[in-house]
Design an enzyme around this catalytic site. Structure first.
Site, PDB file in Angstrom:
ATOM      1  N   GLY A 283      29.180 -26.921   2.957  1.00 16.20           N
ATOM      2  CA  GLY A 283      28.516 -25.616   2.946  1.00 16.20           C
ATOM      3  C   GLY A 283      27.293 -25.585   2.046  1.00 16.20           C
ATOM      4  O   GLY A 283      26.382 -24.782   2.269  1.00 16.20           O
TER       5      GLY A 283
ATOM      6  N   GLU B  15      24.590 -26.886   4.082  1.00 12.61           N
ATOM      7  CA  GLU B  15      24.359 -25.908   5.153  1.00 12.61           C
ATOM      8  C   GLU B  15      23.591 -24.680   4.646  1.00 12.61           C
ATOM      9  O   GLU B  15      22.697 -24.176   5.327  1.00 12.61           O
ATOM     10  CB  GLU B  15      25.707 -25.506   5.767  1.00 12.61           C
ATOM     11  CG  GLU B  15      26.345 -26.694   6.494  1.00 12.61           C
ATOM     12  CD  GLU B  15      27.813 -26.479   6.845  1.00 12.61           C
ATOM     13  OE1 GLU B  15      28.584 -26.076   5.957  1.00 12.61           O
ATOM     14  OE2 GLU B  15      28.165 -26.712   7.998  1.00 12.61           O
TER      15      GLU B  15
ATOM     16  N   ALA C 227      31.939 -25.404   0.602  1.00 11.64           N
ATOM     17  CA  ALA C 227      32.820 -24.235   0.593  1.00 11.64           C
ATOM     18  C   ALA C 227      33.958 -24.528  -0.368  1.00 11.64           C
ATOM     19  O   ALA C 227      34.287 -25.697  -0.625  1.00 11.64           O
ATOM     20  CB  ALA C 227      33.338 -23.995   2.004  1.00 11.64           C
TER      21      ALA C 227
HETATM   22  N1  CAA Z   1      35.703 -26.659  -3.654  1.00 12.85           N
HETATM   23  C1  CAA Z   1      36.419 -26.351  -4.750  1.00 12.85           C
HETATM   24  N2  CAA Z   1      36.304 -27.004  -5.918  1.00 12.85           N
HETATM   25  C2  CAA Z   1      35.423 -28.028  -5.964  1.00 12.85           C
HETATM   26  C3  CAA Z   1      34.653 -28.409  -4.855  1.00 12.85           C
HETATM   27  C4  CAA Z   1      34.804 -27.663  -3.645  1.00 12.85           C
HETATM   28  N3  CAA Z   1      34.084 -27.923  -2.562  1.00 12.85           N
HETATM   29  N4  CAA Z   1      33.886 -29.479  -5.223  1.00 12.85           N
HETATM   30  C5  CAA Z   1      34.168 -29.734  -6.498  1.00 12.85           C
HETATM   31  N5  CAA Z   1      35.101 -28.873  -6.968  1.00 12.85           N
HETATM   32  C6  CAA Z   1      35.698 -28.801  -8.289  1.00 12.85           C
HETATM   33  C7  CAA Z   1      36.698 -29.932  -8.491  1.00 12.85           C
HETATM   34  O1  CAA Z   1      37.962 -29.573  -7.932  1.00 12.85           O
HETATM   35  C8  CAA Z   1      36.715 -30.048  -9.991  1.00 12.85           C
HETATM   36  O2  CAA Z   1      37.504 -29.014 -10.520  1.00 12.85           O
HETATM   37  P1  CAA Z   1      38.645 -29.338 -11.641  1.00 12.85           P
HETATM   38  O3  CAA Z   1      37.827 -29.818 -12.827  1.00 12.85           O
HETATM   39  O4  CAA Z   1      39.286 -28.016 -11.860  1.00 12.85           O
HETATM   40  O5  CAA Z   1      39.521 -30.377 -11.075  1.00 12.85           O
HETATM   41  C9  CAA Z   1      35.272 -29.731 -10.389  1.00 12.85           C
HETATM   42  O6  CAA Z   1      34.705 -29.050  -9.268  1.00 12.85           O
HETATM   43  C10 CAA Z   1      34.452 -30.999 -10.635  1.00 12.85           C
HETATM   44  O7  CAA Z   1      34.570 -31.830  -9.498  1.00 12.85           O
HETATM   45  P2  CAA Z   1      34.981 -33.370  -9.575  1.00 12.85           P
HETATM   46  O8  CAA Z   1      35.875 -33.617 -10.740  1.00 12.85           O
HETATM   47  O9  CAA Z   1      35.503 -33.772  -8.225  1.00 12.85           O
HETATM   48  O10 CAA Z   1      33.561 -34.007  -9.873  1.00 12.85           O
HETATM   49  P3  CAA Z   1      33.056 -35.484  -9.515  1.00 12.85           P
HETATM   50  O11 CAA Z   1      31.744 -35.633 -10.191  1.00 12.85           O
HETATM   51  O12 CAA Z   1      34.119 -36.490  -9.751  1.00 12.85           O
HETATM   52  O13 CAA Z   1      32.801 -35.456  -7.894  1.00 12.85           O
HETATM   53  C11 CAA Z   1      32.007 -34.509  -5.817  1.00 12.85           C
HETATM   54  C12 CAA Z   1      31.816 -34.640  -7.355  1.00 12.85           C
HETATM   55  C13 CAA Z   1      31.750 -35.847  -5.134  1.00 12.85           C
HETATM   56  C14 CAA Z   1      30.994 -33.483  -5.329  1.00 12.85           C
HETATM   57  C15 CAA Z   1      33.452 -34.041  -5.517  1.00 12.85           C
HETATM   58  O14 CAA Z   1      33.755 -32.889  -6.322  1.00 12.85           O
HETATM   59  C16 CAA Z   1      33.699 -33.645  -4.083  1.00 12.85           C
HETATM   60  O15 CAA Z   1      33.866 -34.515  -3.249  1.00 12.85           O
HETATM   61  N6  CAA Z   1      33.770 -32.339  -3.790  1.00 12.85           N
HETATM   62  C17 CAA Z   1      34.083 -31.832  -2.481  1.00 12.85           C
HETATM   63  C18 CAA Z   1      32.930 -31.993  -1.493  1.00 12.85           C
HETATM   64  C19 CAA Z   1      33.328 -31.487  -0.124  1.00 12.85           C
HETATM   65  O16 CAA Z   1      34.238 -31.977   0.505  1.00 12.85           O
HETATM   66  N7  CAA Z   1      32.604 -30.456   0.384  1.00 12.85           N
HETATM   67  C20 CAA Z   1      32.862 -29.862   1.660  1.00 12.85           C
HETATM   68  C21 CAA Z   1      33.744 -28.644   1.509  1.00 12.85           C
HETATM   69  S1  CAA Z   1      34.275 -27.966   3.071  1.00 12.85           S
HETATM   70  C22 CAA Z   1      32.969 -27.068   3.646  1.00 12.85           C
HETATM   71  O17 CAA Z   1      31.940 -26.964   3.000  1.00 12.85           O
HETATM   72  C23 CAA Z   1      33.162 -26.419   4.992  1.00 12.85           C
HETATM   73  C24 CAA Z   1      31.920 -25.868   5.604  1.00 12.85           C
HETATM   74  O18 CAA Z   1      31.239 -26.526   6.331  1.00 12.85           O
HETATM   75  C25 CAA Z   1      31.527 -24.490   5.383  1.00 12.85           C
END
Ligand code: CAA
Length: 258
Positions: free
Chosen positions: A109, A112, A65
């Protein structure tokens, strides 16, 4: 319909929906989720579509998400709007088969939504996880419920409590994905599977999907009864007559969804 955050293509009765927010690793913001549900419903209603594939990019199916969008929300906001309930209900209501073709990250998400599809074909690059705990929340679209039914309590607890990622091989071993293929072949394999399904009677495919899904909701005796009644009802279809006649006559069946 024109979409901003997804691409949709229909070819040979297969609808390919590609999540397309590369700048955010296909993070699921409200616009994308609304468009995804609309595209799935459109495909479900279309005479031209017999099977659906949902995919992302090479790097990410979806990284969860959209954290930016959620970060400022209050309890009152998410409770009042029943955040993610609509997505879950609308995807669960799609009656045609949906294959998730997952490469790269399928987190939170993203994992999911993949689990809401009927089965998952994973590229060898796929990484699945429920890392919500790192954000001070828990899974909100099935990561504590569907994942547990797929992989069992121990591994689900591990994923939800540590937030670690599972690679494709582990996901296949655990029963989360149906098969793992080389990343370069992901779409070809998913398309071949979708075309196989598209050759069947759509009526029968929809009934099979409904029956398997009931197994998640019902005790065994009730599930067996549901299955048997649906099986019996297939004998009222022309496709049952055609399928069995074609076997006996040693020819390909020509199903007509009737
Ligand atoms: N939401 C918003 N933006 C996201 C995102 C997310 N879930 N995941 C990645 N992005 C964005 C980053 O902010 C980044 O944007 P900027 O370039 O503007 O900073 C861009 O995508 C690239 O991401 P990274 O620079 O972080 O890329 P990476 O290769 O270093 O890492 C990753 C990749 C491990 C997937 C890392 O992005 C990450 O940990 N993302 C979040 C994963 C997460 O926590 N997901 C759960 C979300 S909560 C949820 O889903 C609730 C539910 O159950 C419904």
């Amino acid at each position: 319909m024109a979409y901003e955050t997804i691409n949709v293509e229909v070819q040979d009765h297969v609808c390919l929906i590609k999540l397309n927010r590369p700048e955010a690793l296909n993070a699921l913001n409200s616009e994308l989720l609304t468009e995804l549900c609309a595209a799935l419903e459109e495909a479900d209603a279309s005479d031209k579509v017999r099977c659906i594939i949902l995919t992302g990019s090479e790097k990410a199916f979806a990284a969860g998400a959209d954290i930016k969008e959620m970060s400022e929300m209050s309890f009152v906001d998410v409770f009042t709007n029943n955040l993610f309930a609509d997505t879950n209900d609308r995807i669960a209501a799609i009656r045609k088969p949906i294959i998730a073709a997952v490469a790269g990250y399928a987190l939170g998400g993203g994992c999911e939504v993949a689990m809401m599809c009927d089965f998952i074909i994973a590229a060898d690059t796929a990484k699945f996880g429920q890392p919500e705990i790192n954000l001070g929340v828990i899974a909100g679209m099935g990561g504590s419920q569907r994942l547990t039914r797929f992989v069992g309590k121990s591994k689900s607890m591990d994923m939800n409590l540590t937030g670690r990622f599972m690679n494709a091989e582990e996901a296949e071993r655990a029963g989360l994905v149906s098969r793992v293929v080389p990343a370069k072949k992901l779409l070809d394999e998913a398309t071949a599977a979708a075309q196989k399904i598209a050759e069947k009677s759509l009526l029968t495919a929809m009934a099979a999907k409904e029956a398997v899904n009931r197994s998640y909701e019902l005790p065994l005796s009730e599930g067996m009864l549901f299955e048997r009644r649906v099986f019996h009802s297939m004998f009222a279809t022309e496709d049952q007559k055609e399928g069995m006649a074609a076997f006996l006559e040693k020819r390909e069946a020509q199903f007509r969804d009737k």
